[in-house]
Enzyme design. Sequence first.
Site, PDB file in Angstrom:
ATOM      1  N   GLY A  89       0.830  -1.185   0.000  1.00  0.00           N
ATOM      2  CA  GLY A  89       0.000   0.000   0.000  1.00  0.00           C
ATOM      3  C   GLY A  89       0.874   1.247   0.000  1.00  0.00           C
ATOM      4  CB  SER A 111       4.438  -3.153  -3.208  1.00  0.00           C
ATOM      5  OG  SER A 111       4.060  -1.977  -3.882  1.00  0.00           O
ATOM      6  CD1 TRP A 112       3.560   0.011   3.052  1.00  0.00           C
ATOM      7  CD2 TRP A 112       4.802   1.752   2.385  1.00  0.00           C
ATOM      8  NE1 TRP A 112       3.859   0.764   4.171  1.00  0.00           N
ATOM      9  CE2 TRP A 112       4.626   1.833   3.788  1.00  0.00           C
ATOM     10  CE3 TRP A 112       5.553   2.727   1.737  1.00  0.00           C
ATOM     11  CZ2 TRP A 112       5.170   2.859   4.548  1.00  0.00           C
ATOM     12  CZ3 TRP A 112       6.103   3.754   2.497  1.00  0.00           C
ATOM     13  CH2 TRP A 112       5.909   3.822   3.881  1.00  0.00           C
ATOM     14  CG  ASP A 153       6.631  -4.116 -10.733  1.00  0.00           C
ATOM     15  OD1 ASP A 153       5.742  -3.269 -10.884  1.00  0.00           O
ATOM     16  OD2 ASP A 153       6.978  -4.560  -9.626  1.00  0.00           O
ATOM     17  CG  HIS A 171       3.712  -4.457  -8.337  1.00  0.00           C
ATOM     18  ND1 HIS A 171       4.969  -4.049  -7.923  1.00  0.00           N
ATOM     19  CD2 HIS A 171       2.853  -4.110  -7.330  1.00  0.00           C
ATOM     20  CE1 HIS A 171       4.877  -3.498  -6.726  1.00  0.00           C
ATOM     21  NE2 HIS A 171       3.613  -3.518  -6.339  1.00  0.00           N
TER      22      HIS A 171
END
Length: 323
Positions: free
Chosen positions: A43, A110-111, A265, A293
């Site tokens: 996120g 990711s985050w 990605d 991703h």
Amino acid sequence: MQLLYPEIKPYARHDLAVIPPHVLYADESGKPDGLPVVFIHGGPGAGCDALSRRFFDPSLYRIVTFDQRGAGRSTPHASLEHNTTADLVADMEALREHLGIEQWVLFGGSWGSTLALAYAQAHPERVLGMILRGIFLCRPEEIQWFYQQGASRIFPDYWEDYLSLIPEEEHDDLVAAYHRRLTGDDEICRMHAARLWSQWEGRCATLRPSAQVLERFTESRRAYALARIECHYFINDSFLTPNQLLDNMPRIAEIPGVIVHGRYDMVCPLDNAWALHRRWPASELQIIRDAGHAASEPGIADALVRATDAMARRLLHLEPQAE
């Protein structure tokens, strides 16, 4: 392909009060005296779910999942108050202490990779190893690429929907334009903006279109937290200096790690992983040739499960598995 491990239920659940008004949800599954691993969701704002536990052998790992401030089952939902990168790093340390864990493995995508790096650089003595996917370093050029100009040229049809809410005179700064709507007084506008923001990310997250991934991103409650919290972070440069995570890599250069990144990605381009790998001597970079991703893509899921298996064998001094 290595399949994900079967779904399992937690053996313990926790509500951890941190700085008011925040209460974090966390759970534990797998082997209570196993190798501790913490799943750090993306996120920011996405939250964890049943899939989060399935990357780890439950006979070897003590699996900790938790929802970051404002995300998932943590309360208050979608809250931006006292919600910064430093706050989330402090929350992870508070959770580790609450659970009585001396050291743990960090697993984030990711985050989640951003927060894993920030936590490791703040508390390197607490980290046994790291498995990171879809590297996101939160540099200004990365936000520009995905939310202003770059990925828009790969997905112009999806981009048109993302732009549809924003008048042309506000197109010069789309993160700011969305932030005004996601934090405004009009609840209907907030919900509509959240769906469009999250839909853009979900559509771009996989190499091949995935209705399941898109549905997960656009489910109304998840989309609302994801969009509001992401936009809050990105308009504030993720509460990091522009090159902070790369500049601080000497602090954790010797921690063993695996980087898994899809060749195609479009959310977090591959050069992020390449830059990190070059600053991290103890890392292994695995470029997945037929993936974007999302962690759910077969090649990425396979690489992540293999990486957690290998990390457990290494840290627990187990014999290598026969091919």
